[in-house]
Design a protein around this motif. Structure first.
Motif, PDB file in Angstrom:
ATOM      1  N   ILE A  81       0.843  -1.198   0.000  1.00 56.42           N
ATOM      2  CA  ILE A  81       0.000   0.000   0.000  1.00 56.42           C
ATOM      3  C   ILE A  81       0.875   1.243   0.000  1.00 56.42           C
ATOM      4  CG2 ILE A  81      -1.685   1.352   1.288  1.00 56.42           C
ATOM      5  CD1 ILE A  81      -2.893  -1.078   2.356  1.00 56.42           C
ATOM      6  N   SER A  82       0.527   2.190  -0.850  1.00 59.00           N
ATOM      7  CA  SER A  82       1.166   3.502  -0.838  1.00 59.00           C
ATOM      8  C   SER A  82       0.146   4.543  -0.406  1.00 59.00           C
ATOM      9  CB  SER A  82       1.700   3.870  -2.225  1.00 59.00           C
ATOM     10  OG  SER A  82       2.724   2.989  -2.612  1.00 59.00           O
ATOM     11  N   ILE A  83       0.619   5.564   0.295  1.00 57.41           N
ATOM     12  CA  ILE A  83      -0.220   6.695   0.677  1.00 57.41           C
ATOM     13  C   ILE A  83       0.375   7.928   0.011  1.00 57.41           C
ATOM     14  CG2 ILE A  83      -1.220   8.008   2.575  1.00 57.41           C
ATOM     15  CD1 ILE A  83      -0.508   5.641   4.407  1.00 57.41           C
ATOM     16  N   MET A  84      -0.443   8.646  -0.739  1.00 61.61           N
ATOM     17  CA  MET A  84       0.054   9.766  -1.529  1.00 61.61           C
ATOM     18  C   MET A  84      -0.804  11.006  -1.324  1.00 61.61           C
ATOM     19  SD  MET A  84       0.980   7.878  -5.135  1.00 61.61           S
ATOM     20  CE  MET A  84       2.065   6.449  -5.181  1.00 61.61           C
ATOM     21  N   GLU A  85      -0.211  12.147  -1.682  1.00 61.26           N
ATOM     22  CA  GLU A  85      -0.938  13.411  -1.584  1.00 61.26           C
ATOM     23  C   GLU A  85      -0.339  14.395  -2.578  1.00 61.26           C
ATOM     24  OE1 GLU A  85      -2.340  15.218   2.323  1.00 61.26           O
ATOM     25  OE2 GLU A  85      -0.702  16.571   1.793  1.00 61.26           O
ATOM     26  N   GLY A  86      -1.190  15.158  -3.234  1.00 59.01           N
ATOM     27  CA  GLY A  86      -0.687  16.206  -4.129  1.00 59.01           C
ATOM     28  C   GLY A  86      -0.912  15.878  -5.588  1.00 59.01           C
ATOM     29  N   GLY A  87       0.091  16.193  -6.392  1.00 55.33           N
ATOM     30  CA  GLY A  87       0.003  15.938  -7.825  1.00 55.33           C
ATOM     31  C   GLY A  87       0.250  17.164  -8.678  1.00 55.33           C
ATOM     32  N   LYS A  88       0.503  18.297  -8.053  1.00 51.30           N
ATOM     33  CA  LYS A  88       0.786  19.507  -8.826  1.00 51.30           C
ATOM     34  C   LYS A  88       2.258  19.545  -9.218  1.00 51.30           C
ATOM     35  CE  LYS A  88      -2.855  22.381  -6.786  1.00 51.30           C
ATOM     36  NZ  LYS A  88      -3.164  23.629  -6.035  1.00 51.30           N
ATOM     37  N   LYS A 141       7.344   3.319  -9.434  1.00 52.43           N
ATOM     38  CA  LYS A 141       8.245   2.555  -8.568  1.00 52.43           C
ATOM     39  C   LYS A 141       7.873   2.714  -7.091  1.00 52.43           C
ATOM     40  CE  LYS A 141      12.264   3.017 -11.634  1.00 52.43           C
ATOM     41  NZ  LYS A 141      13.665   3.524 -11.734  1.00 52.43           N
ATOM     42  N   TYR A 142       7.199   3.808  -6.774  1.00 54.18           N
ATOM     43  CA  TYR A 142       6.824   4.111  -5.394  1.00 54.18           C
ATOM     44  C   TYR A 142       5.393   3.672  -5.077  1.00 54.18           C
ATOM     45  CZ  TYR A 142      10.998   7.048  -5.146  1.00 54.18           C
ATOM     46  OH  TYR A 142      12.301   7.508  -5.141  1.00 54.18           O
ATOM     47  N   SER A 143       4.723   3.128  -6.075  1.00 58.61           N
ATOM     48  CA  SER A 143       3.303   2.804  -5.928  1.00 58.61           C
ATOM     49  C   SER A 143       3.110   1.357  -5.504  1.00 58.61           C
ATOM     50  CB  SER A 143       2.574   3.045  -7.259  1.00 58.61           C
ATOM     51  OG  SER A 143       2.728   4.388  -7.670  1.00 58.61           O
ATOM     52  N   GLY A 144       2.226   1.161  -4.523  1.00 62.22           N
ATOM     53  CA  GLY A 144       1.917  -0.178  -4.069  1.00 62.22           C
ATOM     54  C   GLY A 144       0.798  -0.801  -4.878  1.00 62.22           C
ATOM     55  N   ASP A 145       0.394  -1.998  -4.470  1.00 59.12           N
ATOM     56  CA  ASP A 145      -0.734  -2.671  -5.120  1.00 59.12           C
ATOM     57  C   ASP A 145      -2.029  -1.905  -4.880  1.00 59.12           C
ATOM     58  OD1 ASP A 145       0.854  -4.907  -5.984  1.00 59.12           O
ATOM     59  OD2 ASP A 145       0.813  -5.635  -3.915  1.00 59.12           O
ATOM     60  N   TYR A 146      -2.086  -1.185  -3.756  1.00 63.65           N
ATOM     61  CA  TYR A 146      -3.216  -0.316  -3.424  1.00 63.65           C
ATOM     62  C   TYR A 146      -2.658   1.073  -3.140  1.00 63.65           C
ATOM     63  CZ  TYR A 146      -5.806  -4.673  -2.601  1.00 63.65           C
ATOM     64  OH  TYR A 146      -6.394  -5.904  -2.731  1.00 63.65           O
ATOM     65  N   ILE A 147      -3.435   2.092  -3.473  1.00 62.03           N
ATOM     66  CA  ILE A 147      -3.030   3.471  -3.186  1.00 62.03           C
ATOM     67  C   ILE A 147      -4.160   4.183  -2.449  1.00 62.03           C
ATOM     68  CG2 ILE A 147      -2.440   5.738  -4.137  1.00 62.03           C
ATOM     69  CD1 ILE A 147      -1.222   4.306  -6.550  1.00 62.03           C
ATOM     70  N   PHE A 148      -3.819   4.789  -1.321  1.00 66.42           N
ATOM     71  CA  PHE A 148      -4.723   5.747  -0.678  1.00 66.42           C
ATOM     72  C   PHE A 148      -4.201   7.136  -1.010  1.00 66.42           C
ATOM     73  CE2 PHE A 148      -6.033   2.162   1.929  1.00 66.42           C
ATOM     74  CZ  PHE A 148      -7.386   2.428   2.125  1.00 66.42           C
ATOM     75  N   ARG A 149      -5.067   7.956  -1.596  1.00 69.06           N
ATOM     76  CA  ARG A 149      -4.672   9.328  -1.906  1.00 69.06           C
ATOM     77  C   ARG A 149      -5.391  10.287  -0.974  1.00 69.06           C
ATOM     78  NH1 ARG A 149      -5.927  13.170  -7.143  1.00 69.06           N
ATOM     79  NH2 ARG A 149      -4.330  14.734  -6.696  1.00 69.06           N
ATOM     80  N   SER A 150      -4.635  11.068  -0.230  1.00 75.85           N
ATOM     81  CA  SER A 150      -5.203  12.073   0.657  1.00 75.85           C
ATOM     82  C   SER A 150      -5.923  13.123  -0.183  1.00 75.85           C
ATOM     83  CB  SER A 150      -4.085  12.721   1.483  1.00 75.85           C
ATOM     84  OG  SER A 150      -4.595  13.745   2.307  1.00 75.85           O
ATOM     85  N   SER A 151      -7.204  13.319   0.097  1.00 78.10           N
ATOM     86  CA  SER A 151      -8.014  14.212  -0.737  1.00 78.10           C
ATOM     87  C   SER A 151      -8.441  15.457   0.035  1.00 78.10           C
ATOM     88  CB  SER A 151      -9.251  13.475  -1.252  1.00 78.10           C
ATOM     89  OG  SER A 151     -10.075  13.061  -0.175  1.00 78.10           O
ATOM     90  N   TYR A 152      -8.532  16.554  -0.680  1.00 82.83           N
ATOM     91  CA  TYR A 152      -8.907  17.833  -0.072  1.00 82.83           C
ATOM     92  C   TYR A 152      -9.404  18.759  -1.179  1.00 82.83           C
ATOM     93  CZ  TYR A 152      -4.176  18.636  -1.809  1.00 82.83           C
ATOM     94  OH  TYR A 152      -3.054  18.681  -2.607  1.00 82.83           O
TER      95      TYR A 152
END
Length: 209
Positions: A81-88, A141-152
């Protein structure tokens, strides 16, 4: 604060302690230097509620074990699992700590799930709330089988981003959002709610092929 006439003040930093300790008895509970259980147990000692704290965490750990069993039965617990936030600006923040919030404490500490190898190495040695700023070119390469993306509100819209949409977890429907407000805090109440949300989201997601 003086007008409130408190019997006790609890503060998170040396700075606030120095500012307030002459008003009433003041106790420093350093936020980043104590785990949730250490903080709650310490406060329980201060206010004479040790037994209630013990019962609280006994129930919580029972719930964690029940959640692990559900994920095990669904063949989910052993996937990454990866946890991510952002994208800009063509970059994404990737959580690299058990203490970063965004659900990291539940996922990496209590459920004991792992991130992708490149991030897990950092989690294993992290001493604080650490994260990595990762360019989209290497994000897979940093992404897991599942991704939780922090949303706002106002977060980057990645629905048309070809690199993002080509990441297997995104492409195969294993991308889940966790609200910033839900995932930010690490008090025991918030951890309970996060645990429910994270486990339910993982069980509802498509299985890894």
């Amino acid at each position: 604060m003086t007008a409130l006439n408190p019997d006790l003040i609890i503060v998170p930093s040396e700075e606030t302690y120095e500012a307030l300790h002459q008003i009433a008895p003041t106790v420093l509970v350093p936020y980043e230097k104590m785990t949730t259980e250490e903080r709650v147990s310490f406060i329980g000692q201060i206010v004479g509620k040790e037994d209630q704290v013990k019962d609280l965490f006994t129930d919580f750990h029972k719930k964690v074990e029940e959640s692990k069993q559900k994920l095990q039965e669904a063949d989910t617990v052993n996937h990454t699992i990866s946890i991510m936030e952002g994208g800009k600006d063509n970059c994404m923040a990737v959580v690299a700590s058990k203490q970063f919030g965004r659900g990291s404490q539940i996922i990496y500490e209590y459920l004991g799930m792992k991130a992708s190898d490149i991030i897990q190495q950092k989690i294993d040695t992290a001493t604080g709330a650490d994260g990595e700023s990762v360019s989209f070119e290497v994000l897979a390469k940093y992404s897991g089988d599942y991704i939780f993306r922090s949303s706002y509100d106002g977060m980057a819209d990645l629905t048309q981003n070809p690199i993002w949409n080509n990441i297997p977890a995104v492409k195969e429907g294993r991308l889940m959002e966790i609200d910033f407000g839900l995932g930010y805090y690490s008090d025991i109440y918030s951890l309970n709610v996060q645990l429910d949300y994270i486990v339910e989201a993982l069980l509802a997601a498509p299985r890894v092929k």
